[in-house]
Design a protein around this motif. Structure first.
Motif: not given
Length: 103
Positions: A3-21
């Protein structure tokens, strides 16, 4: 996942960490952390999966191969007590929790 769902990549997790409070949060007696984007203000909640930490797998395998032939995956670790978040290598794959994203 389908249904279009997938597990995020390492790069996406790193982006989440770097761009969020990142803040400690309790929602309906469920402890975890909330990531709030510094860019658009959107947020996502990650519950702690064990007593005081969260452990979420990514779809990115590590290039290291253990002596038993096992090839770990990177994961997002959330330590509740210290609120330390990191994209790290897991030696427990495929156990752990998934936080899927939609394409």
């Amino acid at each position: 996942l389908g249904g279009g769902w997938r597990t995020p990549t390492r790069e996406e997790v790193t982006e989440l960490i770097n761009n969020c409070e990142i803040t400690s949060t309790c929602i309906y007696d469920i402890y975890g952390v909330t990531f709030t984007s510094k860019i658009n203000g959107n947020s996502i909640f990650f519950p702690l999966t064990f007593s005081n930490y969260g452990y979420y797998l990514t779809s990115t395998p590590n290039t290291k191969v253990w002596s038993d032939g096992y090839k770990p995956y990177y994961n997002l670790l959330i330590y509740g007590g210290e609120l330390s978040v990191q994209a790290n290598s897991s030696n427990y794959s495929p156990s752990g929790y998934y936080r899927p994203v939609i394409q």
